[in-house]
Design a protein around this motif. Structure first.
Motif, mmCIF file in Angstrom:
data_model
loop_
_atom_site.group_PDB
_atom_site.id
_atom_site.type_symbol
_atom_site.label_atom_id
_atom_site.label_comp_id
_atom_site.label_asym_id
_atom_site.label_seq_id
_atom_site.Cartn_x
_atom_site.Cartn_y
_atom_site.Cartn_z
ATOM 1 N N ALA A 83 0.842 -1.067 0.142
ATOM 2 C CA ALA A 83 -0.092 -0.154 -0.081
ATOM 3 C C ALA A 83 0.811 1.154 -0.076
ATOM 4 N N ARG A 84 1.983 1.294 0.569
ATOM 5 C CA ARG A 84 2.901 2.412 0.684
ATOM 6 C C ARG A 84 3.710 2.578 -0.707
ATOM 7 N N THR A 85 3.750 1.539 -1.288
ATOM 8 C CA THR A 85 4.797 1.544 -2.510
ATOM 9 C C THR A 85 4.084 1.371 -3.909
ATOM 10 N N VAL A 86 3.327 0.394 -4.238
ATOM 11 C CA VAL A 86 2.892 0.108 -5.697
ATOM 12 C C VAL A 86 1.331 0.216 -5.874
ATOM 13 N N TYR A 87 0.531 -0.157 -4.669
ATOM 14 C CA TYR A 87 -0.829 0.094 -4.903
ATOM 15 C C TYR A 87 -1.477 1.032 -4.174
ATOM 16 N N ARG A 88 -2.326 1.868 -4.553
ATOM 17 C CA ARG A 88 -3.163 3.106 -4.007
ATOM 18 C C ARG A 88 -4.602 2.385 -4.019
ATOM 19 N N SER A 89 -5.412 3.029 -3.272
ATOM 20 C CA SER A 89 -7.024 2.485 -3.007
ATOM 21 C C SER A 89 -7.841 3.920 -3.076
ATOM 22 N N TRP A 90 -9.000 3.745 -2.983
ATOM 23 C CA TRP A 90 -9.997 5.040 -2.741
ATOM 24 C C TRP A 90 -9.511 5.560 -1.626
ATOM 25 N N VAL A 91 -9.304 5.063 -0.331
ATOM 26 C CA VAL A 91 -8.759 5.767 0.836
ATOM 27 C C VAL A 91 -7.707 4.776 1.483
ATOM 28 N N PRO A 107 -8.521 10.458 2.080
ATOM 29 C CA PRO A 107 -8.672 10.095 0.659
ATOM 30 C C PRO A 107 -7.266 9.523 -0.160
ATOM 31 N N ASP A 108 -7.215 8.883 -0.878
ATOM 32 C CA ASP A 108 -6.102 8.517 -1.945
ATOM 33 C C ASP A 108 -6.358 8.535 -3.108
ATOM 34 N N LEU A 109 -7.003 7.711 -3.779
ATOM 35 C CA LEU A 109 -7.308 7.690 -5.191
ATOM 36 C C LEU A 109 -8.480 8.664 -5.336
ATOM 37 N N ALA A 110 -9.382 8.376 -4.408
ATOM 38 C CA ALA A 110 -10.634 9.219 -4.364
ATOM 39 C C ALA A 110 -10.437 10.796 -4.036
ATOM 40 N N THR A 111 -11.511 11.639 -4.345
ATOM 41 C CA THR A 111 -11.513 13.179 -4.136
ATOM 42 C C THR A 111 -11.841 13.219 -2.640
ATOM 43 N N ASP A 112 -12.408 12.210 -2.043
ATOM 44 C CA ASP A 112 -12.864 12.245 -0.603
ATOM 45 C C ASP A 112 -12.980 10.945 -0.143
ATOM 46 N N THR A 113 -13.479 10.994 1.140
ATOM 47 C CA THR A 113 -13.488 9.602 1.812
ATOM 48 C C THR A 113 -14.729 8.989 1.632
ATOM 49 N N GLY A 248 1.476 3.415 -7.858
ATOM 50 C CA GLY A 248 2.016 3.905 -6.699
ATOM 51 C C GLY A 248 3.319 4.494 -7.125
ATOM 52 N N PRO A 249 4.115 4.840 -6.114
ATOM 53 C CA PRO A 249 5.513 5.570 -6.508
ATOM 54 C C PRO A 249 6.512 4.804 -6.943
ATOM 55 N N TYR A 250 6.250 3.450 -6.872
ATOM 56 C CA TYR A 250 7.306 2.479 -7.234
ATOM 57 C C TYR A 250 6.856 1.154 -8.218
ATOM 58 N N GLU A 251 7.717 0.552 -9.038
ATOM 59 C CA GLU A 251 7.132 -0.378 -10.022
ATOM 60 C C GLU A 251 8.390 -1.591 -9.699
ATOM 61 N N LEU A 252 7.806 -2.786 -10.054
ATOM 62 C CA LEU A 252 8.648 -3.832 -9.898
ATOM 63 C C LEU A 252 9.531 -4.154 -10.932
ATOM 64 N N GLU A 253 10.939 -4.112 -10.725
ATOM 65 C CA GLU A 253 11.897 -4.240 -11.623
ATOM 66 C C GLU A 253 12.240 -5.558 -11.900
ATOM 67 N N GLY A 254 12.060 -6.020 -13.242
ATOM 68 C CA GLY A 254 12.118 -7.316 -13.720
ATOM 69 C C GLY A 254 11.080 -8.113 -12.946
ATOM 70 N N THR A 255 11.268 -9.326 -12.532
ATOM 71 C CA THR A 255 10.393 -10.291 -12.141
ATOM 72 C C THR A 255 10.394 -10.413 -10.449
ATOM 73 N N TRP A 256 9.172 -11.231 -9.945
ATOM 74 C CA TRP A 256 9.437 -11.567 -8.551
ATOM 75 C C TRP A 256 9.963 -12.855 -8.543
ATOM 76 N N THR A 277 2.331 13.491 1.533
ATOM 77 C CA THR A 277 3.472 12.914 2.446
ATOM 78 C C THR A 277 2.872 12.113 3.599
ATOM 79 N N ARG A 278 1.825 12.368 3.902
ATOM 80 C CA ARG A 278 1.114 11.870 5.114
ATOM 81 C C ARG A 278 0.818 10.411 4.878
ATOM 82 N N SER A 279 0.756 9.978 3.437
ATOM 83 C CA SER A 279 0.685 8.549 3.038
ATOM 84 C C SER A 279 1.851 8.026 2.701
#
Length: 589
Positions: A83-91, A107-113, A248-256, A277-279
């Motif tokens: 959640a902190r790196t690659v996946y964002r949600s509504w809240v 709020p995260d991807l949503a405009t409000d909660t 989100g702010p990161y992506e996977l380099e290559g494969t897992w 930055t609160r998130s």
């Protein structure tokens, strides 16, 4: 995250993150200018010495990462890390050391909660502008709808939370008892039409229609990834399990690599102006998840604090045998935080039918001795409620805790008219000398009160196969639980509501086979409450019913005793990160 103790044990036994110091590059400098665009919010985590750059390595021993697919994620550590790196949600939940703040969604991807209507049977969210996938394509309302659709493919998308199957307003198949919609891979036209009515898109706005109130739906969204968006053209079904397509702010380099881990790097399509930055501070340039080193190896590295390990954090608890080595400068880099789990005892209601006998058991439980036998307050804290103190619905002092009251317990047994010493069998997972010492501590407390205690230690592998059977012979059982989101609705109803749990062949999660019409009526009232405050009030009443019936006896809250390197900045463990190191704040000096 609401897992049976087999999974809870794995989670408590495991956490690991380590940071590598990295060289500055042109990409580092580019990110520094971009990170300045992040919207600073009041209450942001401490940032002294924090700067963008470097490499964070997250060591994990056990459990391994089970899933990376957002709809299949169900491990607290992985849920918060991703959640902190690659996946964002509504809240989402903000980074904060304050428990109330860290469990209040924003709020995260949503405009409000979100907006609820029809008594919380309907929830609506609107997608904010400028959010994209890692390939630069804008996230669409249809991506959220498709993500939710995957949950219904129970034969393909396995292992994740399935709340949508019971809440979303889709008719059930009388033959299977499951929704008539079976996911995006092979649903009938009728099932697809029902799903399309249950989730509707209007431009950038989505509406979810539920068959019953879901007052804490945003809490569920912020805590899990089941409602995350998913691009249909990137879906490979089962083969998507260890793929990451980031927003989100990161992506996977290559494969897992399932055995070794993987590396996250900067997502060039991420626009920090759409985030705060609160998130997510997104400070390290790279985050390397390194799987396989055991807790002793990780702790040795962090104690030595050399080379790349100076910039290391760990989510792996310090082994109890190392406690005496955590002194001086090393102790300054160690932190003890409560985990999100609770240990407790469950009386078997088929055998302990007399209330005063159960009350005597509760009165004579020596919780203090249990904690001391387990390693003291660096390993466990005393619990007085099955609901975690960080959650809505917690009631301080619902049970007394402490060393117990054997004299009161003897009085209860005498007034119950039973013969003493009263024989009982205590069943628990015997996975080493510490578990056996804790069982012995409980035995001694009970025997002071007039019980004759037989200890039935079982291997973890066989334990739940036995206690899950209605015919099992133990009088009192040890178990544990971790909530799916910070509300009591994810604790007491799934554990003690007999209706979804008890059958002729299984106890479900109601290991003591507890039944109470009064408790279940309160559960129904809470589940139909129009808002979270009303639901919480009723759930506290339901918890009091459980305490009055001695349906459980709380023992302790496991502690994560964690160590990090001397070059780590912004280190914090929060309720929002399930008390693991919070990657939303951590940087490398």
């Amino acid at each position: 995250m609401a897992t049976r103790t087999t999974n809870v044990l794995a989670a408590v036994a495991a956490i690991a993150s380590i940071v590598l110091a990295g060289c500055r590059t042109n990409d580092d400098q580019r990110h520094q200018s971009r990170s300045a665009q992040l919207h600073e919010e009041p209450g942001d985590p401490p940032s002294a010495g924090a700067a963008a750059g470097g490499t964070l390595v997250y060591y994990s021993h056990f459990p391994l990462v089970e899933h990376l697919d957002p709809q299949r994620l169900y491990n607290g550590r992985d849920i918060s890390n991703l959640a902190r790196t690659v996946y964002r949600s509504w809240v989402t939940f903000p980074v904060s050391a304050d428990v109330e703040t860290a469990t209040t969604y924003v709020p995260d991807l949503a405009t409000d909660t979100g907006t609820s209507s029809q008594g919380a049977r309907t929830w609506t969210f609107t997608l904010r502008d400028g959010v994209t996938w890692q390939d630069g394509r804008p996230i669409a309302c249809a991506d959220f709808k498709y993500g939710a659709s995957r949950v219904f493919a129970t034969d393909v998308i396995t292992g994740g939370p399935q709340y949508l199957l019971t809440y979303l307003d889709i008719p059930l198949d009388e033959r299977t008892g499951l929704p008539i919609y079976t996911g995006p891979y092979h649903s009938s036209a009728t099932g697809r039409a029902a799903f399309d009515r249950a989730i509707t898109c209007n431009g950038r706005t989505i509406t979810y229609h539920f068959k019953k109130p879901w007052a804490d739906f945003p809490l569920a969204v912020a805590s899990l990834h089941m409602m995350d968006p998913y691009r249909a053209d990137k879906d490979r079904g089962r083969r998507s399990d260890f793929q990451i397509f980031s927003n989100g702010p990161y992506e996977l380099e290559g494969t897992w690599d399932e055995e070794e881990g993987g590396t996250l790097v900067r997502n060039p399509s991420y626009d920090p102006s759409t985030d705060t930055t609160r998130s997510r501070r997104a400070l390290p340039n790279r985050i390397v998840f390194d799987i396989g080193k055991n807790p002793e190896q990780i702790t040795d590295r962090l104690i030595a604090d050399r080379g790349r390990d100076r910039a290391a954090v760990s989510g792996e608890s310090i082994p109890r045998t190392y406690f005496s080595r955590i002194t001086g400068e090393v102790a300054e880099r160690a932190v003890a935080v409560t985990s999100p789990y609770t240990w407790f005892l469950v009386p078997n209601f088929r055998r302990l039918t007399v209330l005063k006998v159960r009350q005597a058991l509760a009165a004579s439980v020596d919780v203090t001795a249990w904690v001391e036998a387990g390693g003291g307050d660096k390993a466990e804290k005393e619990a007085t409620d099955i609901v975690h103190p960080a959650m809505r619905g917690y009631q301080k002092g619902l049970f007394p805790g402490g060393s117990g009251n054997p004299a009161r317990a003897r009085q209860l047994l005498e007034s119950a008219g039973v013969q003493t010493p009263y024989p009982i069998t205590f069943s628990y997972i015997s996975n080493g000398p510490i578990a056996d010492a804790q069982a012995e501590a409980l035995k001694q407390g009970w025997e002071k009160a007039g019980f004759k205690v037989g200890l039935d230690g079982r291997t973890e592998k066989e334990y739940y196969g036995i206690v899950g059977q209605p015919s099992q012979k133990a009088d009192i059982l040890w178990t544990g639980w971790g909530p799916d989101w910070p509300s009591a609705i994810t604790v007491t109803p799934p554990l003690f509501d007999s209706r979804p749990n008890l059958t002729e062949t299984s106890n479900g999660d109601d290991l003591g086979r507890y039944r109470s019409a009064r408790f279940e009526a309160l559960v129904d009232e809470a589940q139909n409450a129009p808002d979270l405050d009303a639901a919480t009030t009723v759930l506290q009443q339901a918890d009091q019913v459980l305490a009055d019936d001695v349906a459980y006896i709380p023992l302790g809250i496991p502690v994560f005793y964690l160590l990090h390197g001397s070059a780590v900045t912004g280190y914090v463990n929060t309720a929002a990160s399930n008390w693991y190191p919070d990657l939303g704040a951590i940087g490398v000096r």
